[in-house]
Design a protein around this motif. Sequence first.
Motif, PDB file in Angstrom:
ATOM      1  N   GLU A 147       0.874  -1.182   0.053  1.00 45.20           N
ATOM      2  CA  GLU A 147       0.018   0.061  -0.006  1.00 45.20           C
ATOM      3  C   GLU A 147       0.810   1.215  -0.149  1.00 45.20           C
ATOM      4  O   GLU A 147       0.518   2.190  -0.825  1.00 45.20           O
ATOM      5  N   ARG A 151       0.802   4.088  -2.588  1.00 43.76           N
ATOM      6  CA  ARG A 151       0.274   5.546  -1.950  1.00 43.76           C
ATOM      7  C   ARG A 151       1.238   6.465  -1.985  1.00 43.76           C
ATOM      8  O   ARG A 151       1.004   7.656  -2.267  1.00 43.76           O
ATOM      9  N   ASN A 247     -16.918   2.243 -14.242  1.00 47.77           N
ATOM     10  CA  ASN A 247     -17.326   1.905 -12.770  1.00 47.77           C
ATOM     11  C   ASN A 247     -17.568   0.443 -12.636  1.00 47.77           C
ATOM     12  O   ASN A 247     -18.712   0.026 -12.378  1.00 47.77           O
ATOM     13  N   GLN A 256     -10.264   1.062 -12.764  1.00 46.81           N
ATOM     14  CA  GLN A 256     -11.536   1.946 -13.204  1.00 46.81           C
ATOM     15  C   GLN A 256     -11.152   3.168 -13.779  1.00 46.81           C
ATOM     16  O   GLN A 256     -12.108   3.703 -14.679  1.00 46.81           O
ATOM     17  N   LEU A 484      -5.615   4.794  -7.978  1.00 42.74           N
ATOM     18  CA  LEU A 484      -6.711   5.220  -7.121  1.00 42.74           C
ATOM     19  C   LEU A 484      -6.606   4.296  -5.841  1.00 42.74           C
ATOM     20  O   LEU A 484      -7.021   3.029  -6.065  1.00 42.74           O
ATOM     21  N   LEU A 485      -6.579   4.752  -4.481  1.00 41.41           N
ATOM     22  CA  LEU A 485      -6.741   3.888  -3.327  1.00 41.41           C
ATOM     23  C   LEU A 485      -7.700   4.605  -2.344  1.00 41.41           C
ATOM     24  O   LEU A 485      -8.102   5.862  -2.622  1.00 41.41           O
ATOM     25  N   ARG A 486      -8.436   3.989  -1.273  1.00 42.13           N
ATOM     26  CA  ARG A 486      -9.166   4.550  -0.423  1.00 42.13           C
ATOM     27  C   ARG A 486      -8.311   5.501   0.324  1.00 42.13           C
ATOM     28  O   ARG A 486      -7.207   5.206   0.421  1.00 42.13           O
ATOM     29  N   PRO A 487      -8.829   6.812   0.945  1.00 39.58           N
ATOM     30  CA  PRO A 487      -8.236   7.545   1.433  1.00 39.58           C
ATOM     31  C   PRO A 487      -7.385   6.891   2.927  1.00 39.58           C
ATOM     32  O   PRO A 487      -8.057   5.802   3.231  1.00 39.58           O
ATOM     33  N   LEU A 489      -6.612   5.851   6.358  1.00 36.34           N
ATOM     34  CA  LEU A 489      -7.140   6.042   7.657  1.00 36.34           C
ATOM     35  C   LEU A 489      -6.310   6.370   8.699  1.00 36.34           C
ATOM     36  O   LEU A 489      -5.052   6.726   8.720  1.00 36.34           O
TER      37      LEU A 489
END
Length: 494
Positions: A147, A151, A247, A256, A484-487, A489
């Motif tokens: 990750e 990131r 999507n 995506q 693209l990654l989730r923000p 935590l």
Amino acid sequence: MQEVQADKLSVFEIKKAKFLEFREQKRFADAYAKTHTAAEALALPEGKTGLRLAGRVVGMRTMGKILFAHLYDFTGKIQVCVRKTPEAPEVFDRFVEEVSVGDFIGAEGELFVTKTGELTLRAEGYTLLNKCLRTLPDKFHGVEDIETRYRQRYLDIIMSQDSRAVFQKRVQLVKALRQFLESDGFLEVETPVLQTLQSGALARPFNTHHNALDIPLVLRIAPETYLKRCIGAGLDKVYEFARCFRNEGISATHLQDFTMLEFYAAYWNAERMRGFIADMFRSLISNVFGSAQVTLQGKDIDFGGEWPVYDYCDLLKADCGIDIRTLRTREGLLAEIKAKGIELEDVGTMNWANIVDTLYKKVTRPKLTQPCFIQRYPADMAPLARRNAEDGDYVDMFQFLVAGVEIVKAYSELVDPIDQRERFEEQMTARDAGDDETMPLDEEFLAAMEHGFPPICGVGIGIDRLTMVLCGCENIKDTVLFPLLRPALPRAEA
């Protein structure tokens, strides 16, 4: 845990304080006139003088009155040597005071070879350009957390030669593709990213809103219908490296948001295009890799010789015993798949064509290692493709596969506006039944087609996937600088 965090914070604060001190003293230069990259310098002979190199310091060691540092730029690393000489002791002293690992400097001098045989720049002077406030990863281990690699890609590129090589190859691939197309008379064009209707492929779009016009829009899923309008306008050969957005689900081979090369040629058919693709990839592999034989994930892939051409339905029947030519309904196909004991995931509300595609990807595609073409697809699987003149149940379409991955899709384009309208209407029926991946009826595109299109053949190549396959990457994210990654935590309190 608290002590470790405090220690890290103190290091940062020390670096920050020195940065602020140097900024106040105006020690940072705002530019530096380089003469060579690291790679260019390493190709020069010993004794070459007048070099000016610049980059990030990624390693440094001091032994008495001599200091060695490695200077990094995207082309590679070169060693720099700074000595404390009677003539100019201040250069060494100032370097020791000012420069730390991670900082950016410029250095000028001549090349020599050390006792260990390493070509090195003997620095007669240097220029401080900027300081690094955070500690770089350990040079021996690099960025090991996956990750973090995605990131903070800049750290991955700094520390990993393998990562740098992938992105260098990607640049070379795009350049070689562009040169090959333009040498054959193709023109590069641009088409809209913001569109009023999803078009060009069967996919679920990303939706957005145009505030000034107060209209809903979708992000482009493919540039196809606009590139065809260029053909109708008389631009006989066009191409675009198009950023596309779908999507869809996440997998090791899907993104995506991705880069798609699409190109179209007037007066060509699928057969002629297949020969063009073969020539293109032989040229591509030769120019970028220097040989027709490439090893991908432990498999020897041979791009030389003639590549086999398979019929889609025949392959599927041979691999699972299901003849889709006789199973033309969704219910009948699903029943036969179940009878054969084949498990497909997430079929949900998929239409017949998408179920067939999912079946093929499970039972056939993994077996296709060496370069090959697959042709003769059912018409339902390509609503924008031209029907075969001898059998209208099929379209003149082919795909090119390498290492079990589809990297090219091409077909003779549909230029019959009556047929196109009927297919759009069939798609609308499926859409009304809940399939949101189908294309809506596009009256503006139909109007362009009704003004007349010449015969056309078109091609789509996913650049990210192409890079993944040819560079032997395990995940398509390894080919994208900033996937693209989730923000992230928030960090838990110690």
